[in-house]
Design a protein around this motif. Structure first.
Motif, PDB file in Angstrom:
ATOM      1  N   PRO A 191      -0.930   0.761  -6.639  1.00 16.94           N
ATOM      2  CA  PRO A 191      -1.141  -0.650  -6.328  1.00 16.94           C
ATOM      3  C   PRO A 191      -2.638  -0.979  -6.352  1.00 16.94           C
ATOM      4  O   PRO A 191      -3.457  -0.169  -5.901  1.00 16.94           O
ATOM      5  CB  PRO A 191      -0.574  -0.777  -4.912  1.00 16.94           C
ATOM      6  N   GLN A 208       3.119  -6.864  -6.151  1.00 20.23           N
ATOM      7  CA  GLN A 208       1.722  -6.911  -6.574  1.00 20.23           C
ATOM      8  C   GLN A 208       1.504  -6.144  -7.883  1.00 20.23           C
ATOM      9  O   GLN A 208       2.416  -5.493  -8.380  1.00 20.23           O
ATOM     10  CB  GLN A 208       0.831  -6.353  -5.472  1.00 20.23           C
ATOM     11  N   MET A 212       4.643  -8.775   0.586  1.00 18.24           N
ATOM     12  CA  MET A 212       4.139  -8.216  -0.679  1.00 18.24           C
ATOM     13  C   MET A 212       4.471  -6.725  -0.752  1.00 18.24           C
ATOM     14  O   MET A 212       4.154  -5.958   0.158  1.00 18.24           O
ATOM     15  CB  MET A 212       2.638  -8.408  -0.822  1.00 18.24           C
ATOM     16  N   GLY A 228       0.823  -1.220   0.000  1.00 11.40           N
ATOM     17  CA  GLY A 228       0.000   0.000   0.000  1.00 11.40           C
ATOM     18  C   GLY A 228       0.850   1.260   0.000  1.00 11.40           C
ATOM     19  O   GLY A 228       2.064   1.207   0.208  1.00 11.40           O
ATOM     20  N   GLN A 229       0.197   2.379  -0.247  1.00 14.82           N
ATOM     21  CA  GLN A 229       0.941   3.642  -0.320  1.00 14.82           C
ATOM     22  C   GLN A 229       0.759   4.504   0.922  1.00 14.82           C
ATOM     23  O   GLN A 229       1.402   5.540   1.048  1.00 14.82           O
ATOM     24  CB  GLN A 229       0.514   4.413  -1.558  1.00 14.82           C
ATOM     25  N   GLY A 230      -0.125   4.059   1.820  1.00 18.04           N
ATOM     26  CA  GLY A 230      -0.333   4.795   3.062  1.00 18.04           C
ATOM     27  C   GLY A 230      -0.568   6.284   2.813  1.00 18.04           C
ATOM     28  O   GLY A 230       0.028   7.131   3.474  1.00 18.04           O
ATOM     29  N   ARG A 250      -2.984   8.200   3.554  1.00 19.97           N
ATOM     30  CA  ARG A 250      -3.522   8.988   4.669  1.00 19.97           C
ATOM     31  C   ARG A 250      -2.399   9.444   5.579  1.00 19.97           C
ATOM     32  O   ARG A 250      -2.432  10.538   6.116  1.00 19.97           O
ATOM     33  CB  ARG A 250      -4.529   8.142   5.474  1.00 19.97           C
ATOM     34  N   VAL A 298       0.649  -4.219   7.370  1.00 20.57           N
ATOM     35  CA  VAL A 298       1.941  -3.702   7.819  1.00 20.57           C
ATOM     36  C   VAL A 298       1.803  -2.692   8.960  1.00 20.57           C
ATOM     37  O   VAL A 298       2.723  -2.503   9.744  1.00 20.57           O
ATOM     38  CB  VAL A 298       2.693  -3.043   6.624  1.00 20.57           C
ATOM     39  N   LYS A 324      -2.861   4.619  10.735  1.00 22.86           N
ATOM     40  CA  LYS A 324      -3.397   5.055   9.438  1.00 22.86           C
ATOM     41  C   LYS A 324      -3.185   6.556   9.252  1.00 22.86           C
ATOM     42  O   LYS A 324      -3.001   7.027   8.146  1.00 22.86           O
ATOM     43  CB  LYS A 324      -4.908   4.769   9.347  1.00 22.86           C
ATOM     44  N   GLY A 363      -4.724  -2.697  -4.758  1.00 20.69           N
ATOM     45  CA  GLY A 363      -5.418  -3.175  -3.563  1.00 20.69           C
ATOM     46  C   GLY A 363      -4.762  -4.436  -3.030  1.00 20.69           C
ATOM     47  O   GLY A 363      -3.920  -5.039  -3.692  1.00 20.69           O
TER      48      GLY A 363
HETATM   49  P1  UTP Z   1      -4.857   0.331   3.695  1.00 18.26           P
HETATM   50  O1  UTP Z   1      -6.271  -0.021   3.494  1.00 18.26           O
HETATM   51  O2  UTP Z   1      -4.537   1.103   4.911  1.00 18.26           O
HETATM   52  O3  UTP Z   1      -4.341   1.085   2.385  1.00 18.26           O
HETATM   53  O4  UTP Z   1      -3.999  -1.003   3.644  1.00 18.26           O
HETATM   54  P2  UTP Z   1      -3.040   1.935   2.081  1.00 18.26           P
HETATM   55  O5  UTP Z   1      -3.065   2.128   0.617  1.00 18.26           O
HETATM   56  O6  UTP Z   1      -1.793   1.345   2.625  1.00 18.26           O
HETATM   57  O7  UTP Z   1      -3.248   3.302   2.879  1.00 18.26           O
HETATM   58  P3  UTP Z   1      -4.157   4.584   2.555  1.00 18.26           P
HETATM   59  O8  UTP Z   1      -5.583   4.091   2.530  1.00 18.26           O
HETATM   60  O9  UTP Z   1      -3.713   5.103   1.213  1.00 18.26           O
HETATM   61  O10 UTP Z   1      -3.865   5.533   3.665  1.00 18.26           O
HETATM   62  C1  UTP Z   1      -4.147  -2.076   4.528  1.00 18.26           C
HETATM   63  C2  UTP Z   1      -2.987  -3.015   4.291  1.00 18.26           C
HETATM   64  O11 UTP Z   1      -2.996  -3.504   2.957  1.00 18.26           O
HETATM   65  C3  UTP Z   1      -1.778  -3.195   2.310  1.00 18.26           C
HETATM   66  C4  UTP Z   1      -1.195  -2.022   3.063  1.00 18.26           C
HETATM   67  O12 UTP Z   1       0.206  -1.944   2.865  1.00 18.26           O
HETATM   68  C5  UTP Z   1      -1.614  -2.358   4.483  1.00 18.26           C
HETATM   69  O13 UTP Z   1      -0.759  -3.321   5.045  1.00 18.26           O
HETATM   70  N1  UTP Z   1      -2.048  -2.880   0.899  1.00 18.26           N
HETATM   71  C6  UTP Z   1      -2.963  -1.946   0.567  1.00 18.26           C
HETATM   72  C7  UTP Z   1      -1.327  -3.545  -0.059  1.00 18.26           C
HETATM   73  O14 UTP Z   1      -0.464  -4.394   0.248  1.00 18.26           O
HETATM   74  N2  UTP Z   1      -1.583  -3.231  -1.366  1.00 18.26           N
HETATM   75  C8  UTP Z   1      -2.490  -2.312  -1.738  1.00 18.26           C
HETATM   76  O15 UTP Z   1      -2.667  -2.092  -2.951  1.00 18.26           O
HETATM   77  C9  UTP Z   1      -3.199  -1.650  -0.747  1.00 18.26           C
END
Ligand code: UTP
Length: 408
Positions: free
Chosen positions: A202, A178, A147, A99-101, A103, A234, A386, A204
């Motif tokens: 990414p 991914q 991942m 994910g890109q985190g 937020r 993570v 988050k 999802g």
């Molecule tokens: P979140 O739902 O918090 O999404 O991910 P995010 O993209 O990391 O954060 P925001 O919403 O943009 O702030 C929950 C988990 O799923 C992983 C994240 O790294 C986290 O561990 N994830 C999320 C992925 O591995 N791939 C993705 O495409 C999205």
């Protein structure tokens, strides 16, 4: 795909602007762009066309959980069974870190976040500490699959290497990358990241198993004897990984998957609730629940839709293989999307400016015939980071780390 085909494909979906800089590009840039247009799934863009709709729901019904009390009574038995499975290397762990985190707003992978105050303590490091507790108590290494995405793979892998895997055994750590998906404006126009590149993000966390298979990791898992995969996020610093009690309970239940859940802090808490949908396990988001469902209670006064998921699931590999070809629903999610503006400048917005397309691991639960709902104590196991401040933030996570005696 040749230029003419690309033009036709884009014209049919109103996205001609993607080729705006084509003439300026060198050969490589042109090829890159044409390849992305070829791979583009027009079906995704249609999801935005008529205003974003959530996927339709079947008939919902409550699902209870094995409660903390019940777990305590059977703890010894569950633990023994779980330890046995871990010693036989039947359980692997999957860290979702693609994910890109947005937020939280970091440029580096979220796992590289230093959550320490008095000393450095990275999220990845703390997760390794957590899994090491199981390694130390069972005397067995748990295969750890990480991942990442195209955007953060390089940084993640070098961070682990530089830090000697934080003491984890390198041969038990596997990275895989991914897939990506395009991002669009609120009007459904594809964002560009560069003159030869569509903005992508990414796709999802729902594609984790297919990506793991595509990366060729089934073979090493098979050799090791892995039959179950514990998937987790993570950003929960208190994450219990390959928890023997959870593993033992799921194995004993005969279910094909398990989900760790916490009792809701209050009826309106914004969590996905594990329930039944058309008789199969399913997770319903808080905004999909009616007022009646939110407040409905049983004869003991306990909320009927009481158990929120915390992104910690245990899946039987055999059943994951069965659902590999089924499509997960696509969620259209509002996010901050960096893009190239009309002057050709790269912009990083401070506020959400469009949509990403994501499939979610929680939707895999509905593809399983049954799921053990396993209650855990949120104060001990759930401290997601988050946001920067407030709910589910670094601040709130640090408070819980302190309560749990973690030195930071
Ligand atoms: P979140 O739902 O918090 O999404 O991910 P995010 O993209 O990391 O954060 P925001 O919403 O943009 O702030 C929950 C988990 O799923 C992983 C994240 O790294 C986290 O561990 N994830 C999320 C992925 O591995 N791939 C993705 O495409 C999205």
């Amino acid at each position: 795909m040749v230029l003419e085909e690309a033009r036709r494909k884009l014209a049919a979906i109103g996205q001609e602007h993607v080729l705006q800089y084509y003439d300026e590009l060198d050969d490589r840039g042109r090829k890159n762009l044409l390849r992305q247009i070829e791979e583009l799934d027009p079906g995704l863009l249609e999801l935005v066309g008529n205003g974003v709709k959530e996927n339709e729901r079947g008939a919902l019904a409550p699902l209870g959980a094995v409660t903390l009390e019940e777990i305590e009574e059977q703890r010894g038995r569950f633990e023994k069974k779980g330890i046995e499975a871990i010693r036989e290397c039947k359980v692997g762990a999957v860290l979702l870190a693609g994910g890109q985190g947005t937020r939280f707003g970091l440029d580096s992978p979220k796992g590289m976040l230093n959550v320490g105050v008095k000393k450095e303590l990275y999220l990845f490091e703390q997760l390794i500490h957590n899994i090491m507790e199981v390694v130390n108590s069972t005397g067995a290494w748990v295969p750890l699959l990480v991942m990442t995405s195209e955007k953060n793979n390089g940084d993640t892998v070098s961070f682990f290497k530089k830090n000697n895997y934080f003491g984890y055994k390198e041969e038990y750590v596997f990275f895989f990358v991914q897939k990506m998906a395009p991002s669009v404006s609120y009007e459904g126009k594809l964002y560009m990241e560069d003159k030869d590149k569509l903005a992508s993000s990414p796709n999802g966390n729902g594609g984790w198993f297919n990506s793991l298979v595509d990366a060729g990791l089934m073979e090493p898992l098979r050799k090791l004897g892995v039959e179950w995969l514990n998937v987790f996020a993570v950003d929960n610093v208190l994450q219990r990984i390959a928890d023997p009690i959870f593993v033992g309970a799921v194995l004993e239940s005969g279910c094909v998957c398990g989900a760790k859940v916490v009792a809701k802090a209050d009826p309106n808490e914004k969590v996905g609730v594990l329930c039944l949908e058309d008789g199969k396990p399913s997770i319903v988001e808080y905004y999909e629940m009616t007022d009646e469902m939110i407040h409905e209670r049983d004869e003991n006064g306990k909320l009927l839709y009481n158990y929120g998921v915390i992104l910690n699931y245990l899946f039987k590999v055999e059943n994951l293989i069965k659902i590999m070809d089924e499509n997960l629903p696509t969620h259209v999610v509002e996010k901050k999307i960096p893009y190239m503006n009309e002057n050709g400048e790269y912009v990083k917005p401070q506020e959400p400016n469009g949509y990403k397309f994501e499939s979610l691991v929680l939707d895999m639960i509905h593809m399983m015939d049954n799921c053990l709902s396993f209650e855990v104590d949120r104060e001990k196991e759930f401290a997601p980071i988050k946001n920067v401040t407030g709910v589910d933030s670094l601040e709130s996570a640090r408070k819980l780390m302190e309560k749990n005696g973690i030195e930071f």
